[in-house]
Write a protein that holds these residues in place. Structure first.
Motif, PDB file in Angstrom:
ATOM      1  N   LEU A 154      -2.910  42.280  17.733  1.00  0.00           N
ATOM      2  CA  LEU A 154      -2.478  41.539  18.913  1.00  0.00           C
ATOM      3  C   LEU A 154      -1.111  42.038  19.352  1.00  0.00           C
TER       4      LEU A 154
ATOM      5  N   TYR B 175      -1.767  41.621  31.206  1.00  0.00           N
ATOM      6  CA  TYR B 175      -1.636  40.358  30.479  1.00  0.00           C
ATOM      7  C   TYR B 175      -0.415  40.409  29.561  1.00  0.00           C
TER       8      TYR B 175
ATOM      9  N   SER C 177      -3.489  47.099  28.276  1.00  0.00           N
ATOM     10  CA  SER C 177      -3.635  45.682  28.617  1.00  0.00           C
ATOM     11  C   SER C 177      -2.325  45.036  29.043  1.00  0.00           C
TER      12      SER C 177
ATOM     13  N   TYR D 122      -0.215  38.603  26.875  1.00  0.00           N
ATOM     14  CA  TYR D 122      -0.734  38.453  25.510  1.00  0.00           C
ATOM     15  C   TYR D 122      -2.191  38.889  25.488  1.00  0.00           C
ATOM     16  N   ASN D 123      -2.585  39.525  24.403  1.00  0.00           N
ATOM     17  CA  ASN D 123      -3.999  39.844  24.212  1.00  0.00           C
ATOM     18  C   ASN D 123      -4.222  40.208  22.748  1.00  0.00           C
ATOM     19  N   ASN D 124      -5.461  40.053  22.300  1.00  0.00           N
ATOM     20  CA  ASN D 124      -5.810  40.496  20.945  1.00  0.00           C
ATOM     21  C   ASN D 124      -7.095  41.299  21.014  1.00  0.00           C
ATOM     22  N   PHE D 125      -7.258  42.187  20.048  1.00  0.00           N
ATOM     23  CA  PHE D 125      -8.396  43.098  20.043  1.00  0.00           C
ATOM     24  C   PHE D 125      -8.940  43.257  18.626  1.00  0.00           C
TER      25      PHE D 125
ATOM     26  N   ASP E 252      -2.629  33.406  19.704  1.00  0.00           N
ATOM     27  CA  ASP E 252      -3.897  33.135  19.016  1.00  0.00           C
ATOM     28  C   ASP E 252      -3.904  31.783  18.318  1.00  0.00           C
TER      29      ASP E 252
ATOM     30  N   SER F 123      -5.159  50.317  23.490  1.00  0.00           N
ATOM     31  CA  SER F 123      -5.604  49.123  24.229  1.00  0.00           C
ATOM     32  C   SER F 123      -4.434  48.182  24.493  1.00  0.00           C
TER      33      SER F 123
ATOM     34  N   GLN G 195       2.187  40.562  22.098  1.00  0.00           N
ATOM     35  CA  GLN G 195       2.658  39.445  22.918  1.00  0.00           C
ATOM     36  C   GLN G 195       4.047  39.739  23.454  1.00  0.00           C
TER      37      GLN G 195
END
Length: 287
Positions: free
Chosen positions: A81, A61, A57, A63-66, A191, A53, A83
């Motif tokens: 996450l 993006y 992603s 940055y993202n967290n899952f 975050d 993921s 970044q």
């Protein structure tokens, strides 16, 4: 003439792209949890899903967290996450490539570990079996300083100016300060709230000024943010003081691996150019 220009254009693009990305791809630090998971377990599947993921992603993006939930949302859950550095654009593909490389290295470095984190020059990835998302963490992960340059008033004035700008809350989660040849960079993970980010950066910057003193360059990485400064020509982490020898040795190995990769790439390029040159000669000979 067309063939010559085409070959030159391909060569320039290859070399520019390779050496530019090599800087983004430079290893900073990595670490893994002591606890392990069983091969073939649901947790392993969840970790693989999480890391996949990240890669998917990162093209959309920076940055993202899952969270990948385990059985009944409990055992087997994994949190993570990624970044990218604030100046890496999505359009260039640098963010996605950096995250893909970080995930690949993390998978090798922390094979079988229930948690791991890896920081490259251009991006950061982390996963764990306990949630850390939205939790401020000012644990010192890496602190390195360059060689002392003495109390040169001009140098210290520029350093204080750069670091001072990084301290301002109006800078956002990614901050860059420049004074003369000196440049500073600071960033929090996405975050954190604005106040948590500011608190984390103030801790990192405070340690940077105190621990590195009159050093020509310095960097402090906390678990959720970092702050650093150096001359625009960059610096060599391996030549600093106050760092971790194992981290420096590991970085040297990573750098050698990058160099070997570059040599292999150039070799392939030479073979390609030789083939294209012969093709061009045959085209000219047929006229």
């Amino acid at each position: 003439m067309f063939c010559t220009k085409t070959l030159l254009f391909i060569t320039v693009l290859f070399l520019l792209g390779t050496f530019t990305f090599a800087a983004v791809d430079t290893f900073v630090y990595g670490g893994c949890s002591q606890t392990k998971y069983f091969p073939g377990s649901p947790y392993e599947s969840n970790v693989n899903s999480l890391l996949t993921s990240f890669v998917s992603s990162a093209s959309l993006y920076t940055y993202n967290n899952f969270t990948v939930n385990g059985i009944s949302g409990g055992d087997g859950s994994v949190y993570g996450l990624y970044q990218c550095r604030g100046d890496l654009s999505l359009g260039s593909g640098d963010c996605a490539r950096c995250v893909a490389r970080a995930v690949s290295r993390l998978g090798s470095l922390c094979a079988g570990a229930t948690g791991g984190a890896l920081q490259l020059e251009g991006c950061f990835v982390k996963y764990d079996n306990s949630t850390f998302l939205g939790v401020e963490d000012k644990t010192v992960v890496v602190r390195r300083c360059g060689s002392p340059v003495g109390y040169n008033s001009d140098e210290m004035t520029r350093r204080d100016s750069v670091v001072g700008y990084l301290s301002t809350s109006s800078g956002g989660s990614y901050r860059v300060g420049v004074s003369g040849e000196l440049q500073g960079v600071a960033q929090c993970t996405g975050d954190l709230s604005a106040s948590e980010c500011q608190d984390c950066l103030m801790e990192a910057i405070g340690r940077l000024k105190t621990d590195c003193g009159t050093a020509a360059w310095g960097e402090v990485y906390l678990a959720k943010c970092y702050a650093r400064y150096s001359g625009r020509g960059g610096h060599s982490r391996a030549n600093g003081y106050g760092g971790n020898r194992d981290n420096n040795d590991d970085e040297i190995q990573k750098t050698l691996a990058i160099i070997v990769g570059l040599i292999a790439g150039v070799t392939l390029l030479v073979v390609l150019l030789s083939f294209m040159s012969k093709s061009c000669e045959r085209v000219k000979g047929g006229k």
